[in-house]
Design a protein around this motif. Structure first.
Motif, short mmCIF file in Angstrom:
data_model
loop_
_atom_site.label_atom_id
_atom_site.label_comp_id
_atom_site.label_asym_id
_atom_site.label_seq_id
_atom_site.Cartn_x
_atom_site.Cartn_y
_atom_site.Cartn_z
N PHE A 1 -64.91 -37.98 41.01
CA PHE A 1 -63.54 -37.53 40.71
C PHE A 1 -63.38 -36.04 41.01
O PHE A 1 -62.41 -35.62 41.63
CB PHE A 1 -63.20 -37.80 39.24
N PHE A 2 -64.35 -35.25 40.58
CA PHE A 2 -64.29 -33.80 40.78
C PHE A 2 -64.25 -33.45 42.27
O PHE A 2 -63.44 -32.61 42.71
CB PHE A 2 -65.49 -33.15 40.11
N THR A 3 -65.09 -34.08 43.05
CA THR A 3 -65.13 -33.82 44.48
C THR A 3 -63.80 -34.19 45.14
O THR A 3 -63.27 -33.44 45.97
CB THR A 3 -66.28 -34.59 45.15
N ALA A 4 -63.27 -35.35 44.78
CA ALA A 4 -61.99 -35.79 45.36
C ALA A 4 -60.86 -34.85 44.95
O ALA A 4 -59.98 -34.52 45.76
CB ALA A 4 -61.68 -37.22 44.91
N ALA B 1 -60.99 -40.48 46.67
CA ALA B 1 -62.26 -40.92 46.09
C ALA B 1 -62.59 -42.37 46.43
O ALA B 1 -63.74 -42.79 46.35
CB ALA B 1 -62.21 -40.77 44.57
N GLY B 2 -61.56 -43.14 46.82
CA GLY B 2 -61.77 -44.56 47.06
C GLY B 2 -62.09 -45.29 45.79
O GLY B 2 -62.81 -46.29 45.79
N MET B 3 -61.52 -44.79 44.68
CA MET B 3 -61.80 -45.39 43.37
C MET B 3 -60.49 -45.49 42.59
O MET B 3 -59.61 -44.64 42.70
CB MET B 3 -62.81 -44.52 42.59
N ASP B 4 -60.39 -46.52 41.77
CA ASP B 4 -59.20 -46.71 40.94
C ASP B 4 -59.58 -46.43 39.49
O ASP B 4 -59.98 -47.31 38.75
CB ASP B 4 -58.66 -48.14 41.09
N ALA C 1 -53.05 -36.15 32.38
CA ALA C 1 -52.94 -36.87 33.65
C ALA C 1 -52.97 -38.39 33.46
O ALA C 1 -52.90 -39.13 34.44
CB ALA C 1 -54.08 -36.46 34.59
N ASP C 2 -53.07 -38.84 32.21
CA ASP C 2 -53.14 -40.28 31.90
C ASP C 2 -54.23 -40.95 32.74
O ASP C 2 -54.02 -41.94 33.42
CB ASP C 2 -51.79 -40.97 32.15
N LEU C 3 -55.43 -40.39 32.64
CA LEU C 3 -56.55 -40.88 33.44
C LEU C 3 -57.83 -40.78 32.64
O LEU C 3 -58.09 -39.76 31.99
CB LEU C 3 -56.67 -40.04 34.72
N PHE C 4 -58.63 -41.82 32.68
CA PHE C 4 -59.92 -41.85 32.01
C PHE C 4 -61.01 -41.89 33.08
O PHE C 4 -60.97 -42.73 33.99
CB PHE C 4 -60.03 -43.07 31.11
N VAL C 5 -61.98 -41.00 32.95
CA VAL C 5 -63.09 -40.95 33.90
C VAL C 5 -64.38 -41.18 33.12
O VAL C 5 -64.67 -40.48 32.15
CB VAL C 5 -63.13 -39.59 34.62
N SER C 6 -65.15 -42.15 33.54
CA SER C 6 -66.43 -42.42 32.88
C SER C 6 -67.43 -41.32 33.22
O SER C 6 -67.22 -40.53 34.14
CB SER C 6 -66.98 -43.78 33.30
N ILE C 7 -68.53 -41.29 32.49
CA ILE C 7 -69.56 -40.28 32.74
C ILE C 7 -70.06 -40.37 34.18
O ILE C 7 -70.21 -39.36 34.87
CB ILE C 7 -70.73 -40.46 31.75
N GLU C 8 -70.25 -41.58 34.65
CA GLU C 8 -70.78 -41.77 36.02
C GLU C 8 -69.75 -41.39 37.08
O GLU C 8 -70.12 -41.01 38.20
CB GLU C 8 -71.18 -43.24 36.22
N PHE D 1 -50.05 -36.86 42.44
CA PHE D 1 -51.28 -36.14 42.74
C PHE D 1 -52.50 -37.00 42.40
O PHE D 1 -53.46 -37.06 43.18
CB PHE D 1 -51.32 -34.82 41.95
N ILE D 2 -52.47 -37.65 41.27
CA ILE D 2 -53.58 -38.52 40.87
C ILE D 2 -53.75 -39.67 41.85
O ILE D 2 -54.88 -40.08 42.19
CB ILE D 2 -53.38 -39.04 39.44
N ASP D 3 -52.64 -40.22 42.35
CA ASP D 3 -52.75 -41.28 43.36
C ASP D 3 -53.50 -40.79 44.59
O ASP D 3 -54.31 -41.52 45.18
CB ASP D 3 -51.35 -41.76 43.77
N ALA D 4 -53.24 -39.54 44.98
CA ALA D 4 -53.92 -38.96 46.13
C ALA D 4 -55.41 -38.78 45.85
O ALA D 4 -56.25 -39.00 46.74
CB ALA D 4 -53.28 -37.62 46.50
N VAL D 5 -55.74 -38.38 44.63
CA VAL D 5 -57.16 -38.22 44.26
C VAL D 5 -57.87 -39.58 44.28
O VAL D 5 -59.00 -39.69 44.77
CB VAL D 5 -57.28 -37.56 42.87
N LYS D 6 -57.21 -40.59 43.76
CA LYS D 6 -57.79 -41.94 43.79
C LYS D 6 -58.05 -42.38 45.22
O LYS D 6 -59.09 -42.96 45.55
CB LYS D 6 -56.86 -42.93 43.09
#
Length: 639
Positions: free
Chosen positions: A240-243, A282-285, A228-235, A274-279
């Motif tokens: 991300f999962f909820t979104a 979540a209100g996060m980039d 998905a060309d996306l990096f998610v930090s531990i925090e 799809f990833i744009d929709a998740v962002k």
């Protein structure tokens, strides 16, 4: 979101029957009535409860009894939980336990009168069965040695616990998804949980010095997840999962259940949209992907003892086809308490670990009854074997499967001994692929086949070359509809080749990359196993047809056919099919003047049909030669 909305509208002309069933009642209303259902028996069990709602709580109606899926986040059981599962299995479920590829257990043969009691007894020790079936987020898997193995960078269990708090027994998430949703989180370097094989995959990564997770999405049976060309930090993992779940809930398809997994939505809208929709949800980039760190197979493949960070050991108990018992679970828990810290960890490959065993206690531990009972399975062919339920307990099963896998492993162990080797063999009893046969080194999918006499028998489609490393990939089909009694010989010859050509401690997956798939077409490999089966197991000629270490055909099928034909002619007759022309350069060859049955004349043990096949492979005129292996494989059925 607009692109997702349009895709949803295009697929919303009609909802499926399960979606109509879901509108009838709230799942928790059914759960609240479990005592009443248990007291009244099947008379108080409605059709919709049986076919759908009870599955939300792990209960599967098998007609005369129930199967219960028990949710075990990250596959980790404390001692009290392990003992309780064993006790419940002994008391209510014919002392039977299945360990599954989602690192949880299934209890079988439960009576309807006992189901409410069983759920209460499990809940007393903190075990839930919520959302282990139907359209729910399923058990989250990770490295079974998470937090304690040398190659573990990010302990994932704390993250799994946070995600469990979000979904768990939360009524807002029960039965609201369009289809099931599988998740894996891997904070280790080695792939010990099929990390590219789930709907959502958090894969260990490093971005600009920070460890976190690259996201891979959309796996299903036969297809590995896409980057998905996306990096998610531990925090950022919980947000991300909820979104992600929210977007899938809102825009996932609800018409054709066969095409309602996340994979199909991604296929239609594109993973970037799809990833744009998740962002947005979540209100996060989230940042772009970092460097994926997972690049090897399970650190414990082929080994029962694993040294841990605290210098204690984890011991892997090999459970053939995941078939365990309540009695043995209790005994394993006792051994864990006596020699380790008491905990048990279930694995993706249907086995279990007993952890934190002191080095000085290992010898005594290995002499306990339960460990000695399973020690006989500590060999190459059982160590990394997976098999789903099969006909005994699954209505979709085409073959018995679990016992087939065990018998195959026993046969191979007696036929082909290989030192310092790793081979993963996975069995699925039907095309649903619950045994994840598609990612195995050698995979089996149950089917019906015809034996040499034309009788309908249990068979398999045989697969080769699945990958679980950084370049995760699905296997290719090698043979279709082989009787199982024949398939074991085809596998035997693959493993004989592995034994003769492998380098030191090379895994089968690495061997396939380096030698098999690089040098030969899958059609050629298919012919190789078939011709050896015919020569040795059907005709008893005791002539092994070998593959060259450095083939010159370059995976070009027409050249492979010709060179194979020349080798077979020499192998069966002791003579060359072509000879040098007198007085000319050695490279100038002329054909021997032979007829279609020449091989049979030179070697009377060779049937005429086989002689004809070899003739067609080596015809004097290039234009007259067989062009593809498939036509020869059809002809060989008559031998």
């Amino acid at each position: 979101m607009e692109i997702l909305q349009k895709a949803l509208e295009a697929r919303s002309k009609k909802v499926n029957k399960i979606e109509e069933t879901k509108r009838l009642k709230a799942p928790m209303d059914v759960y609240a009535r479990l005592d009443e259902i248990a007291a009244a028996g099947y008379e108080d069990l409605t059709k919709e409860d049986s076919i759908y709602f009870l599955k939300c709580f792990g209960l599967f109606d098998k007609g005369e009894d129930f199967m219960l899926r028990v949710r075990i986040p990250a596959g980790q059981l404390n001692n009290a939980q392990a003992v309780r599962i064993g006790e419940v299995a002994k008391k209510y479920g014919n002392d039977y336990i299945d360990i599954t590829t989602r690192m949880q257990v299934e209890l079988r043969y439960l009576q309807i009168a006992d189901i409410a009691t069983v759920l209460r007894e499990l809940k007393e020790v903190g075990i839930s069965t919520f959302q282990t079936g139907a359209d729910n987020p399923r058990n989250i898997v990770t490295d079974p040695l998470d937090g304690i193995a040398y190659d573990n960078i990010i302990p994932s269990k704390p993250l799994v616990d946070k995600l469990q708090q979000i979904i768990g027994e939360n009524p807002e998430w029960i039965s609201v998804l369009p289809r099931k949703f599988n998740t894996g989180i891997l904070g280790s370097l080695s792939n010990s949980c099929n990390i590219f094989g789930h709907d959502c995959n958090f894969v260990l990564a490093n971005r600009e010095g920070e460890f976190g997770f690259n996201i891979f999405l959309g796996a299903r049976v036969g297809i590995q997840a896409k980057d998905a060309d996306l990096f998610v930090s531990i925090e950022e993992v919980p947000a991300f999962f909820t979104a992600l779940l929210t977007v899938f809930k809102n825009y996932g398809y609800r018409d054709n259940r066969n095409k309602n997994r996340l994979h199909f939505l991604l296929q239609d809208v594109g993973i970037a949209n799809f990833i744009d929709a998740v962002k947005e949800e979540a209100g996060m980039d989230f940042a772009p992907a970092g460097v994926t760190m997972v690049q090897s197979q399970n650190i414990a493949l082929g080994s029962n003892r694993v040294l841990l960070r605290d210098n204690s050991f984890a011991y892997k108990v090999i459970v053939p086809s995941g078939i365990f018992s309540g009695t043995d679970m209790i005994e394993a828990a006792k051994a864990a308490a006596a020699y380790g810290n008491g905990d048990i960890r279930l694995t993706y490959d249907q086995n279990l670990y007993i952890i934190h065993i002191a080095k000085e206690g290992l010898e005594a531990f290995e002499k306990t009854n339960v460990i000695e009972k399973y020690a006989k399975f500590n060999n190459l062919y059982f160590n990394d074997m997976i098999a789903c339920a099969g006909t005994a307990t699954c209505s979709f099963g085409v073959i018995p499967n679990k016992q087939d896998a065990i018998e195959m492993a026993e046969f191979l162990n007696s036929e082909v001994a290989i030192d310092n080797a790793v081979v993963r063999m996975n069995w699925s009893a039907c095309p649903k692929g619950c045994g994840v046969h598609g990612i195995a080194d050698i995979g089996f999918e149950g089917c019906k086949a015809k034996d040499a006499e034309g009788n309908r028998v249990d068979g398999v489609h045989l697969f080769l070359g699945g990958k679980i490393t950084r370049g995760a990939a699905e296997a290719h089909i090698l043979h279709k509809a082989l009787p199982i009694i024949e398939a074991k010989h085809h596998v035997k010859y693959l493993l004989k080749l592995y034994a003769s050509q492998k380098q030191r401690a090379e895994t089968f997956e690495a061997f396939d990359d380096r030698f098999l798939s690089r040098n030969y077409s899958f059609q050629a490999i298919s012919f190789y196993t078939k011709i050896n089966y015919i020569l040795n197991d059907r005709l008893g000629l005791d002539l092994f047809f070998e593959l060259d270490k450095e083939p010159k055909s370059g995976r070009r099928e027409e050249y492979e056919l010709f060179t194979f034909g020349l080798k077979l002619f020499k192998l069966l007759t002791g003579e060359k099919r072509f000879e040098a022309v007198d007085g000319l350069a050695p490279a100038m060859l002329r054909p021997r003047k032979i007829k279609r049955d020449e091989v049979s004349k030179l070697n009377p043990k060779v049937p005429a049909k086989l002689s004809e096949v070899i003739y067609n492979m080596t015809h004097e005129k290039k234009s007259e030669r067989a062009q593809v292996f498939s036509e020869l494989l059809v002809a060989l059925k008559e031998v």
